[in-house]
Every structure is written in structure tokens, then in C-alpha cells.
Scaffold this active site. Structure first.
Site, PDB file in Angstrom:
ATOM      1  N   THR A 299     -37.121  68.908  53.886  1.00  0.00           N
ATOM      2  CA  THR A 299     -37.374  69.872  55.006  1.00  0.00           C
ATOM      3  C   THR A 299     -38.808  69.884  55.413  1.00  0.00           C
ATOM      4  O   THR A 299     -39.509  70.091  54.464  1.00  0.00           O
ATOM      5  CB  THR A 299     -36.795  71.291  54.519  1.00  0.00           C
ATOM      6  OG1 THR A 299     -35.473  71.341  54.120  1.00  0.00           O
ATOM      7  CG2 THR A 299     -37.034  72.532  55.532  1.00  0.00           C
TER       8      THR A 299
ATOM      9  N   ASN B  25     -65.155  57.230  52.161  1.00  0.00           N
ATOM     10  CA  ASN B  25     -65.422  58.371  51.827  1.00  0.00           C
ATOM     11  C   ASN B  25     -66.516  58.855  51.282  1.00  0.00           C
ATOM     12  O   ASN B  25     -67.130  60.247  51.586  1.00  0.00           O
ATOM     13  CB  ASN B  25     -64.412  59.279  51.230  1.00  0.00           C
ATOM     14  CG  ASN B  25     -63.663  58.265  49.761  1.00  0.00           C
ATOM     15  OD1 ASN B  25     -63.530  57.190  50.131  1.00  0.00           O
ATOM     16  ND2 ASN B  25     -63.937  58.753  48.677  1.00  0.00           N
TER      17      ASN B  25
ATOM     18  N   CYS C 231     -62.121  63.839  44.583  1.00  0.00           N
ATOM     19  CA  CYS C 231     -61.144  63.927  43.310  1.00  0.00           C
ATOM     20  C   CYS C 231     -61.559  63.457  42.107  1.00  0.00           C
ATOM     21  O   CYS C 231     -60.976  63.489  41.210  1.00  0.00           O
ATOM     22  CB  CYS C 231     -60.030  62.693  43.979  1.00  0.00           C
ATOM     23  SG  CYS C 231     -59.414  62.814  45.591  1.00  0.00           S
TER      24      CYS C 231
ATOM     25  N   GLN D 111     -60.799  59.301  56.362  1.00  0.00           N
ATOM     26  CA  GLN D 111     -62.137  59.664  56.560  1.00  0.00           C
ATOM     27  C   GLN D 111     -62.684  59.438  58.214  1.00  0.00           C
ATOM     28  O   GLN D 111     -63.797  59.509  58.510  1.00  0.00           O
ATOM     29  CB  GLN D 111     -63.277  59.202  55.719  1.00  0.00           C
ATOM     30  CG  GLN D 111     -62.620  59.815  54.297  1.00  0.00           C
ATOM     31  CD  GLN D 111     -63.151  61.264  54.218  1.00  0.00           C
ATOM     32  OE1 GLN D 111     -64.051  61.786  55.085  1.00  0.00           O
ATOM     33  NE2 GLN D 111     -62.849  61.956  52.923  1.00  0.00           N
TER      34      GLN D 111
ATOM     35  N   GLY E 256     -52.601  62.600  52.837  1.00  0.00           N
ATOM     36  CA  GLY E 256     -53.261  61.231  52.765  1.00  0.00           C
ATOM     37  C   GLY E 256     -52.598  60.237  51.510  1.00  0.00           C
ATOM     38  O   GLY E 256     -52.432  59.146  51.793  1.00  0.00           O
ATOM     39  N   THR E 257     -52.532  61.116  50.329  1.00  0.00           N
ATOM     40  CA  THR E 257     -52.087  60.381  49.246  1.00  0.00           C
ATOM     41  C   THR E 257     -50.642  59.759  49.352  1.00  0.00           C
ATOM     42  O   THR E 257     -50.289  58.746  49.046  1.00  0.00           O
ATOM     43  CB  THR E 257     -52.191  61.285  47.822  1.00  0.00           C
ATOM     44  OG1 THR E 257     -53.663  61.565  47.814  1.00  0.00           O
ATOM     45  CG2 THR E 257     -51.955  60.443  46.630  1.00  0.00           C
TER      46      THR E 257
ATOM     47  N   SER F 229     -55.039  62.698  57.089  1.00  0.00           N
ATOM     48  CA  SER F 229     -54.599  63.920  56.341  1.00  0.00           C
ATOM     49  C   SER F 229     -55.420  65.012  56.998  1.00  0.00           C
ATOM     50  O   SER F 229     -56.564  65.113  57.515  1.00  0.00           O
ATOM     51  CB  SER F 229     -55.589  63.554  55.107  1.00  0.00           C
ATOM     52  OG  SER F 229     -55.648  64.911  54.209  1.00  0.00           O
ATOM     53  N   GLY F 230     -54.471  66.195  57.202  1.00  0.00           N
ATOM     54  CA  GLY F 230     -55.027  67.331  57.829  1.00  0.00           C
ATOM     55  C   GLY F 230     -56.286  67.950  57.367  1.00  0.00           C
ATOM     56  O   GLY F 230     -57.011  68.477  58.199  1.00  0.00           O
ATOM     57  N   HIS F 231     -56.375  68.246  56.144  1.00  0.00           N
ATOM     58  CA  HIS F 231     -57.472  68.892  55.439  1.00  0.00           C
ATOM     59  C   HIS F 231     -59.116  68.254  55.626  1.00  0.00           C
ATOM     60  O   HIS F 231     -59.796  68.911  55.616  1.00  0.00           O
ATOM     61  CB  HIS F 231     -57.024  69.282  54.144  1.00  0.00           C
ATOM     62  CG  HIS F 231     -57.458  68.287  53.212  1.00  0.00           C
ATOM     63  ND1 HIS F 231     -58.641  68.335  52.436  1.00  0.00           N
ATOM     64  CD2 HIS F 231     -56.399  67.316  52.607  1.00  0.00           C
ATOM     65  CE1 HIS F 231     -58.500  67.298  51.475  1.00  0.00           C
ATOM     66  NE2 HIS F 231     -57.344  66.807  51.638  1.00  0.00           N
TER      67      HIS F 231
HETATM   68  N1  PLP Z   1     -58.138  58.471  51.454  1.00  0.00           N
HETATM   69  C1  PLP Z   1     -59.118  58.810  51.650  1.00  0.00           C
HETATM   70  C2  PLP Z   1     -60.333  57.725  52.101  1.00  0.00           C
HETATM   71  C3  PLP Z   1     -59.549  60.183  51.170  1.00  0.00           C
HETATM   72  O1  PLP Z   1     -60.965  60.493  51.181  1.00  0.00           O
HETATM   73  C4  PLP Z   1     -58.706  61.128  50.779  1.00  0.00           C
HETATM   74  C5  PLP Z   1     -59.167  62.442  50.292  1.00  0.00           C
HETATM   75  O2  PLP Z   1     -60.162  62.635  49.771  1.00  0.00           O
HETATM   76  C6  PLP Z   1     -57.485  60.620  50.436  1.00  0.00           C
HETATM   77  C7  PLP Z   1     -57.006  59.461  50.865  1.00  0.00           C
HETATM   78  C8  PLP Z   1     -56.385  61.617  50.205  1.00  0.00           C
HETATM   79  O3  PLP Z   1     -55.774  62.523  51.150  1.00  0.00           O
HETATM   80  P1  PLP Z   1     -55.306  63.849  50.552  1.00  0.00           P
HETATM   81  O4  PLP Z   1     -56.349  64.510  49.670  1.00  0.00           O
HETATM   82  O5  PLP Z   1     -54.840  64.426  51.941  1.00  0.00           O
HETATM   83  O6  PLP Z   1     -54.024  63.561  49.578  1.00  0.00           O
END
Ligand code: PLP
Length: 380
Positions: free
Chosen positions: A235, A149, A323, A177, A73-74, A197-199
Site C-alpha cells: 500500500t 555524496n 550512514c 545526490q 534511495g536504498t 530519494s525524497g529527503h
Molecule cells: N545513494 C546516495 C548517493 C546517498 O547519498 C544516499 C543517502 O545518503 C542513498 C543512496 C540512500 O538513500 P536513502 O537514505 O533514501 O535510503
């Protein structure tokens, strides 16, 4: 260490066994290969990536060619902002975005981009009218998250897309989210870029997607090989991509089978029970929210102390966005909603996943209630 009842799915989710099974061959002797190679090893990984791209396209209701795999996501958020904006442009974003957007926007400000950070309503939503009022002749990009989030509150993305397009601006949406919790239909949402984002949806950490609508021009963040149609060099993370494709297909099936209502019922049960705790308020209650999130302000409770006490009792929750854990800063989202620092420090977030069971919710309710009572009584 014994597993706790996990109510922190907005921080991360466990990888589903089916997802792990789909990924495993790509770490093993028979499945490795560089997708850029033309021999059979390369062809095998190339076709696995192509299949995953189709799975994501079906999940997001977009074209496969509009899917760009990233490291999460970042990266997707940074790619959207840094790729679209140059000095002299105007960006409209919000004060409640994840730091992946906020800190990127602050860096862009230093590089000569003008940025407007919109405040949310007291209930945590961004109004489409506020977006319209912030437009300037040089507004190039609007970036508004799908769901927050910390509160789960959803924003009117389709309406904002119309406002953006009428003004000749692009719309990016951080849907990290939202993915897997409700249907994300890009034809209906209308945004030009969207991050997932996958996780957060039962795939591994370190894999994500930026949807980039056909015809929209974006400068890459990374330069190198011609991967991802020259939009993201490097890659490919083949196991991660395969895992995300599989997780997206599973999420699509889960949502078709009324999964959203199933999670919402458990969240609502938790919400009703925990609202009985004296002087407790649900944050974001008045707005549409994603099905899995509950943010509670529990008067005269220190959220960090509650998180630690609950962990000792076998319940994992969160006191702020993932975070920020470890830092003592109160949540910027809750501050933007008008809470004082002390009020923001008394908020806890409980977030469910599709793996959360009714038995876990029923077990967690008395533990949380008793722990709050105990913490309050020791303060007197
Ligand atoms: N955007 C939102 C709304 C999120 O909640 C998060 C992670 O908590 C991210 C972006 C960042 O995603 P990633 O952890 O895959 O970098």
C-alpha cells in the site's frame, strides 16, 4: 535546542513548508483512503498519487509510467541491482558508490554474480574509458552514481550509457545526490534505471523513486499486491508520494530560475574563504561537481573533533557520509581516491541547500576558520 547553521544537506534536507502543506491532508480525516479502493476515499488518494507521478515525470523528463515509488534511495538501488542480476551475470560498479550499492553488490557476489568495482581518478571521478575497459561478454548491468555524496564529483553518465548500450548492457544511475541540484534529463542521460530519494531534496525521509525505462524487464524486490504496475507491492505511502511530487515541482521551478548558480555562488564563496586556511585542500576540485558540495582536507585536523567543536559553536557539518556517522571507519570514497587513512580522517564535508543564506555562509566562515586554528593550537 537552538538551531545551528546547517551545512549538511547531503545527509538530509528540511521539508519545505509547501511540501508539508501538500502532505498534511493525507494524514487527516478527509484525505485518508486506500488508493486501491474504488470508492471516493480511494479515488481521492489514487488521483493524488497520479498527480505526483506526473510531477516526477516532468522533473525527470520521462513518462509517468516509468516512475516507481519506493521507500527511498536504498530500496531503489537494491531494486535495480537485485532485480536485474542473476548468478553468472557480470556487474560493473564503482568503489565510490554509496553503501546502498556497494553492500548490495557484495551480497550479489556471494550469490554468484561477478562484480568489478572500478577505482576513481585521484580527483574522484569515474572515467567512461575505465567502464569500457571493464566490459565482459556477460556484463548485464553497469551502475555508476551521478554525483558522489562526499565530494560532489559528477560522472559522465551520458557517455557511459552509450558504452553500456553498445555492449548490450543496462545502465543504472544512483542520482540521489544530483536530484534538485541540477537538471536530471533522462532523455539526455540515457540510463535505463535511476534512483532518487525524497529527503535529499526537501521531501520527507522514507520515500524515493526508481525510474525504470519502458520495456526494461526487472524482477520485483517485494511480492504482494499489484501496486506500481506489479513492480513494487505494498500500500502506497501517500503523504510521502505527494510530498515528493510537490518537492520535485518546486525543484524544477527553482532550477529553471537559476537556482543552481545561486547555490554554487554560496558554495564558491565558502570554498574561496576556507581555502585560505593554511594547508587546506579542496577534494574533487578538478572535476565537474554538483553546486552544493565542498569537501575539504584540513591538514593535521581530526575531522570528528572538528565536527563536534563546530556543533558547539552552532555550525553543523559532516566528517563522512551520513550512514557512517557514529562509526570510526574513514570514508571509503576518500580511500579509493588514494588518501591514507589519516588523510581521510582530516576531511570535512560542507553541503548547502537552497535554504542556505548568504548571511549563514558569512557567519560560518570565521567560526570554521577560528575553530580549526584553535584545534591546531591545542595539538601543539
Ligand atoms: N545513494 C546516495 C548517493 C546517498 O547519498 C544516499 C543517502 O545518503 C542513498 C543512496 C540512500 O538513500 P536513502 O537514505 O533514501 O535510503
Amino acid at each position: 535546542m537552538k538551531n545551528a547553521i546547517y551545512l549538511d544537506a547531503n545527509a538530509t534536507t528540511p521539508i519545505l513548508p509547501e511540501v508539508l502543506d501538500a502532505m498534511r491532508p493525507f494524514w487527516e480525516q478527509q484525505g485518508f483512503g486506500n488508493a486501491s479502493s474504488i470508492h471516493r476515499y480511494g479515488q481521492r488518494t489514487r488521483s493524488a498519487i497520479d498527480h505526483a507521478r506526473e510531477q516526477i515525470a516532468s522533473f525527470l523528463h520521462c513518462r509517468a509510467s516509468e516512475v516507481i515509488f519506493t521507500s527511498g534511495g536504498t530500496e531503489s538501488d537494491n531494486m535495480a541491482l537485485f532485480g536485474a542480476l542473476s548468478a553468472g551475470d557480470h556487474l560493473i560498479t564503482t568503489a565510490i558508490e554509496h553503501h546502498a550499492i556497494l553492500h548490495a553488490a557484495e551480497e550479489l557476489e556471494k550469490r554468484g554474480v561477478k562484480v568489478t568495482f572500478l577505482a576513481p581518478t585521484a580527483h574522484g571521478a569515474i572515467s567512461a574509458e575505465a567502464v569500457r575497459a571493464a566490459l565482459q561478454p556477460n556484463t548485464k548491468l553497469i551502475s555508476v552514481m551521478f554525483a558522489n555524496n562526499e565530494t560532489g564529483v559528477q560522472n559522465p553518465i551520458a557517455e557511459i550509457a552509450q558504452i553500456a548500450h553498445a555492449a548490450g548492457a543496462l545502465l543504472h544511475c544512483d542520482a540521489v545526490q544530483g536530484a534538485g541540484k541540477t537538471v536530471l534529463d533522462l532523455t539526455a542521460l540515457g540510463c535505463d534505471m535511476l534512483s532518487i530519494s525524497g529527503h535529499k531534496m526537501h521531501a520527507p525521509q522514507g520515500i524515493g523513486v526508481l525510474f525504470l525505462r519502458k520495456g526494461v524487464q526487472l524482477r520485483p524486490l517485494l511480492y504482494g499486491g499489484a501496486h506500481e504496475r506489479q513492480r513494487r507491492a505494498g500500500t502506497e505511502n501517500v503523504p510521502g508520494i505527494v510530498g515528493l511530487g510537490c518537492a520535485a515541482s518546486m525543484a524544477e521551478r527553482f532550477l529553471k530560475a537559476s537556482g543552481e548558480a545561486q547555490i554554487a555562488a554560496l558554495r564558491n564563496r565558502l570554498e574561496t574563504a576556507l581555502s585560505q586556511i593554511p594547508e587546506t585542500q579542496v577534494m574533487g576540485l578538478e572535476e565537474p561537481r554538483v553546486c552544493n558540495t565542498l569537501n575539504l582536507r584540513i591538514h593535521s585536523i581530526d575531522a570528528d573533533a572538528l565536527v563536534i567543536a563546530l556543533d558547539l559553536k552552532g555550525v553543523a557539518v559532516s566528517a563522512g557520509s551520513a550512514c557512517q556517522s557514529g562509526s570510526t571507519e574513514p570514508s571509503h570514497v576518500l580511500l579509493a581516491m588514494g588518501l591514507t587513512e589519516q588523510e581521510a580522517r582530516s576531511c570535512v564535508r560542507l553541503s548547502l541547500s537552497r535554504l542556505t543564506t548568504e548571511a549563514e555562509i558569512e557567519a560560518a566562515i570565521p567560526i570554521i576558520t577560528a575553530t580549526v586554528e584553535r584545534l591546531r593550537s591545542t595539538r601543539l
